[in-house]
Structures are given as structure tokens and as C-alpha cells.
Design an enzyme around this catalytic site. Sequence first.
Site, PDB file in Angstrom:
ATOM      1  N   ARG A 150       0.824  -1.206   0.000  1.00  0.00           N
ATOM      2  CA  ARG A 150       0.000   0.000   0.000  1.00  0.00           C
ATOM      3  C   ARG A 150       0.862   1.260   0.000  1.00  0.00           C
ATOM      4  O   ARG A 150       0.537   2.246  -0.659  1.00  0.00           O
ATOM      5  CB  ARG A 150      -0.950  -0.026   1.195  1.00  0.00           C
ATOM      6  CG  ARG A 150      -2.106  -0.986   0.972  1.00  0.00           C
ATOM      7  CD  ARG A 150      -2.926  -1.254   2.207  1.00  0.00           C
ATOM      8  NE  ARG A 150      -4.058  -2.113   1.850  1.00  0.00           N
ATOM      9  CZ  ARG A 150      -4.875  -2.679   2.729  1.00  0.00           C
ATOM     10  NH1 ARG A 150      -4.679  -2.493   4.027  1.00  0.00           N
ATOM     11  NH2 ARG A 150      -5.870  -3.442   2.315  1.00  0.00           N
ATOM     12  N   TYR A 154      -5.652  -0.987  -6.821  1.00  0.00           N
ATOM     13  CA  TYR A 154      -4.697  -1.925  -6.232  1.00  0.00           C
ATOM     14  C   TYR A 154      -4.748  -1.972  -4.704  1.00  0.00           C
ATOM     15  O   TYR A 154      -4.961  -0.956  -4.043  1.00  0.00           O
ATOM     16  CB  TYR A 154      -3.271  -1.496  -6.594  1.00  0.00           C
ATOM     17  CG  TYR A 154      -2.686  -2.110  -7.837  1.00  0.00           C
ATOM     18  CD1 TYR A 154      -2.989  -3.400  -8.247  1.00  0.00           C
ATOM     19  CD2 TYR A 154      -1.770  -1.395  -8.588  1.00  0.00           C
ATOM     20  CE1 TYR A 154      -2.418  -3.943  -9.377  1.00  0.00           C
ATOM     21  CE2 TYR A 154      -1.189  -1.932  -9.725  1.00  0.00           C
ATOM     22  CZ  TYR A 154      -1.516  -3.206 -10.119  1.00  0.00           C
ATOM     23  OH  TYR A 154      -0.947  -3.737 -11.234  1.00  0.00           O
ATOM     24  N   GLU A 155      -4.461  -3.158  -4.167  1.00  0.00           N
ATOM     25  CA  GLU A 155      -4.199  -3.373  -2.733  1.00  0.00           C
ATOM     26  C   GLU A 155      -5.304  -2.831  -1.829  1.00  0.00           C
ATOM     27  O   GLU A 155      -5.043  -2.223  -0.802  1.00  0.00           O
ATOM     28  CB  GLU A 155      -2.853  -2.743  -2.334  1.00  0.00           C
ATOM     29  CG  GLU A 155      -1.693  -3.217  -3.168  1.00  0.00           C
ATOM     30  CD  GLU A 155      -1.597  -4.734  -3.237  1.00  0.00           C
ATOM     31  OE1 GLU A 155      -1.994  -5.396  -2.276  1.00  0.00           O
ATOM     32  OE2 GLU A 155      -1.146  -5.257  -4.260  1.00  0.00           O
ATOM     33  N   GLY A 156      -6.537  -3.082  -2.222  1.00  0.00           N
ATOM     34  CA  GLY A 156      -7.669  -2.509  -1.513  1.00  0.00           C
ATOM     35  C   GLY A 156      -7.995  -1.177  -2.133  1.00  0.00           C
ATOM     36  O   GLY A 156      -7.172  -0.253  -2.131  1.00  0.00           O
ATOM     37  N   GLN A 158      -9.410   1.818   1.674  1.00  0.00           N
ATOM     38  CA  GLN A 158      -8.418   2.541   2.480  1.00  0.00           C
ATOM     39  C   GLN A 158      -9.101   3.554   3.393  1.00  0.00           C
ATOM     40  O   GLN A 158      -8.747   3.686   4.573  1.00  0.00           O
ATOM     41  CB  GLN A 158      -7.427   3.269   1.562  1.00  0.00           C
ATOM     42  CG  GLN A 158      -6.708   2.396   0.569  1.00  0.00           C
ATOM     43  CD  GLN A 158      -5.990   1.237   1.215  1.00  0.00           C
ATOM     44  OE1 GLN A 158      -5.294   1.406   2.211  1.00  0.00           O
ATOM     45  NE2 GLN A 158      -6.160   0.051   0.663  1.00  0.00           N
TER      46      GLN A 158
END
Length: 578
Positions: free
Chosen positions: A300, A436-438, A443
Site C-alpha cells: 500500500r 490496487y491493494e484494496g 483505504q
Amino acid sequence: MYRPATADQLLALNVCAQIGELAQSARFAAAEPDMVAAIVEGIGAFAAGEWAPLNRIGDLEGATLENGVVRLPEGFDQAYDHYVEQGWNSIAAPAEHGGQGLPFALGCNVLENLGTANFAFNLLPMLTTGAIDALEQHGSAAQKDLYLPKMISGEWSGTMNLTEPQAGSDLGALRSTASPIETGEHAGKYRIAGTKIFITWGDHELADNVIHLVLARLPDAPEGSRGISLFVVPKYLVNADGSLGARNDLRAVSLEHKLGIHASPTCVMSYGDNGACIGELVGQPHRGLMAMFTMMNNARINVGNQGVQIGERATQAAVAYARERVQSVRAGSADRTPVAIIEHPDVRRMLLRMKALTEGARALLYYTAGQVDRGTLADQAAAARAECLVPMLKAWGTDVGVEVASLGVQVHGGMGYVEETGAAQYYRDARIAPIYEGTNGVQAADLVTRKLGLENGAVLDALFAEIEREAEGDSHLARLAAECRELARWMREDASIDDRLAGSVPFTTMSAVAVAGWQLARQARAVAGGAAPALAASKPVIARYFLDHVVPEALGLLSSARGGAALLYALPAEGLAG
């Protein structure tokens, strides 16, 4: 022509990450000024010289899957070999397994330069650094000894395997299985079976081996996320002496056809088609999600870094075009000679905004990295602050990348919509980062749920209070910090969960802008005091633009952050569909 932003990177490392202070510790003593400058200048030159020229061909030709083999365009293999040979993959990796043990902030700088040069290619080392971090923190001693040295060198790459066709962000819905092996040469290991999607650099021939970190369920696993375990699953099995053995029972079934990042093979991976995919448990059974979050947290930060990367590249391209493109007379000028479009006020506005947003995101990136490094040195307050900063950086940083890339297309005008200028590629490449990545919504939800209550709210409260104290006459910044502090209190104490989540995205943006503005103000003071002479003319103007234009915009989000969820549900789902 891409030029590394070396001066601004060094300023951010010195002022925002305060790398000089880190070098006073025994662990990071090697991070002396000469070493830091050599690394930043060296990776910038390498990235510009070897990775940047492959950016366009990577977009045009992309990764391909031929007869079960993932191939990259000509030149990628040589560029990656040189990256490994020069030791760039090892900068921030643990020294006990062959790394250089330098601060994480310097590792971020390596990725920033590589990603600005070649956004899609940089995803390969980015995923590997995250896998190294996960194994270093959660792997057994034997696993570390077996896998880490060659992952740290870059000879082997790493991936994370979370998502499945039926499970997006809901990892509790994963179905991949891990069956214990009781007898034979692989006794004590597991047979892995399942399909994973969206696996970045899931297969390729640039590294000698690909080390997959795979989430799967043991036979006795409880339902939901509490029943997930983590396994290390190599493309080629690794012998006890570290040499490569037989090909494991896994394969790339297909490559996704994507909007951008064409040179990054995004794979659908199949494990155990023949019932012979071998994996090893990492950490404790049913605790895999905790271990994988180590890699995800690293990723992240590095995805937030991607916003800086694409912002820098798009800005440089836009400035170059604006200086060359001659069109129209300057409004109000007595001279009726057409001028370069960089002389027109609205183009100036766009270019200055691009620079301010990119440099603000860079300031937030290195401030976050510096807090991570202090956490490594057992500074618990810094570690807790870093936890709050990560969702801000990932969400706002990637939003910045998209906005700046979009502005870059606009500066180019009609030519920005034509592929050969390159502006369209930056916009297409940038768009994946907020996912990406959540996703950025995930977030923001993390910030207003898990992070909001850290130490009963004291972590965020202290951050905003510090910004407010240091605002030093910047009334907009002081007010933004105060509003963020009060919003955090309202969300903790008064707002329902729905109201918190409804306001989470604007709150995250406000918080990130407050931190970025604070750090840019620090940079401007440092430059005024003699730091970074090359930036003496530009940094005060860019910081002032951010504080006078971007910060007030963030204040304008206050109503949205406090608006609550009622209006969001005023229409039923079928009403929205109609």
C-alpha cells in the site's frame, strides 16, 4: 526525455523522512549523506538510462503468453539482469540475508525512480519487496535461509495471491485449499489447489524462480477470514542446498487484457491441476491473513508511491510539450507573435497544479516512510502514526496520480488523446493504482474504523495537533488540521458506522492534504534556510500554491465528510438502477 527528480527526492528524504536522524542509529548508520546522495543519483541514472527506454515498447507490445510461457518485449531481460547485478533490489532488505539494511525510505526511492521510468516494469520489484517483508517477519528460520537470499538479490521474484474469481476484497470467501502431505519426500508440506486472479507478474522468465505467497484453507479451517493460512509456493521447487528442482504444479492460465500497464503480466494462476502443487505453511495455521497484511501494508505504501511516479512522469512530459507547442498570442500582450502555450495562464495553472500535487504526494510518501523506519527502531509512537498515514498515502497519492496524468492529457490538447505523445499511456497506466491493494474506498474505511480508534483516538489527534501548531500563520492549513481533528472526534464519538463510512473518502483526502501541506511547508522553510539550492526558486512557489489552492479545496470537503449516510440510501437499489 525523462529526468530523475533527484533534488526534490533528496530534499524529501532529508526534511520529511529526516534520514539524517535515522543515520544516528546503529541500524541505519550507513545512511550517511554521501551514501544517500550516491544511491538517489545512481538509481535515477540507471532508471533513466535502462528502464525508461522500455516504457513505450512495453505499452505497445506488452506481455504475452505463448505455449504456456509468459514473455516480455526485447530488452526487458537485459534491463532486469542489470538491475539485479547492480544490487538495487537489496537496498532496504535485511543484512542477515544479503541485503544492505538501509532505511525503508531509500528503498522507496529506488522504486520511485524505477516506476517513474517504467511504471509497469516496476511492479516486478515492488511485489518482490513486499514478499521479502512478509517472509522476513513471518517465515521460519529455514524458510528465510532458503528463500530470502535470492529474493533479496532479485534472482527470484515474489508475488501475492489473494483474489479469486468469486472473492474480490472479501478474503473470507476464498476457496483455495491446502491438504497436508503425510508421507513421501514432501511430508510435512501441503498440496495446494485453487485458482487466483489478478496476480501481478504471476509468471515470467526474467527471474530464475517465482516465489508465490498464496492464501488457502486447511481442511479444518473455520469459515471466514479466520480460517485462512499462508503458504509459500515456488514456481520451481527448491532443494535443501538452494538449487532449483522440478517445476511445481502451477501455471499461468491466461493474461488479463488491461486498460494500461501492458508490460506487467497480470495472470490468472491455477494451482494443482495435477494434484501435485507443493507449498509450505508460513507462520501459524489460520493466521495467514495477518501475515499477508504485512505484505499488503508494504504494498500500500508502494502503491501510494506509484501516484508520485506517474505524476512526475506526466508532469515532465506536459512541461516539455508546453514549452515546445506554439499557439496563439498571449492575452493582453502588445506583441502579436504567437507564444509557446506555457505562457498562457490556464496552462500555467495546470502545470503548477501538477507540480504541487506531485511534490505534495512525494512529501507525504517520504514522511510516511520515515515513520515506518522509526517504527523499525522501536519508536512505537512513530509506528502507530505510520499506520494512520498508510491509507492516506495509498488513497490520496493514487488519486493524485490519476488527476495529474489527466491534466497531462489536457495540457497536450488533442495530441494528448493521440497515443504517440505518450500522455495517454500515463493516464491509462495510472488508473489501476486507486484499485490496487484494496480500493481507495477500502483505504478510507480502514482509516475511519481501525485507525481512527488507535489509542482511543490519540494517534490521529496528536498528528493533527502537531500540524496545527506548526502551521505558523498559514491560516488555511491551521484550519484544515483543526477541522480534521474535530472530524475525527465526531466520527469516534458521535457518528454511526454508516455516517463514518459515508464521509470516509472526503475525510481521508482532507487528512492527506493536511499532512502533505505541512511537509511542503517544512520543505519551503528548509530551502529558505539554504537547503537544496537548486530548488530555491521553485519550491517556495510550489509550496505556496499547494497551501493557497489545494488546502482550501480540501476544506471544501467538510460538508461531504459530515453529510452522513441518509441521502445515500434515500433511493432503493432499484431506484438507482432506474
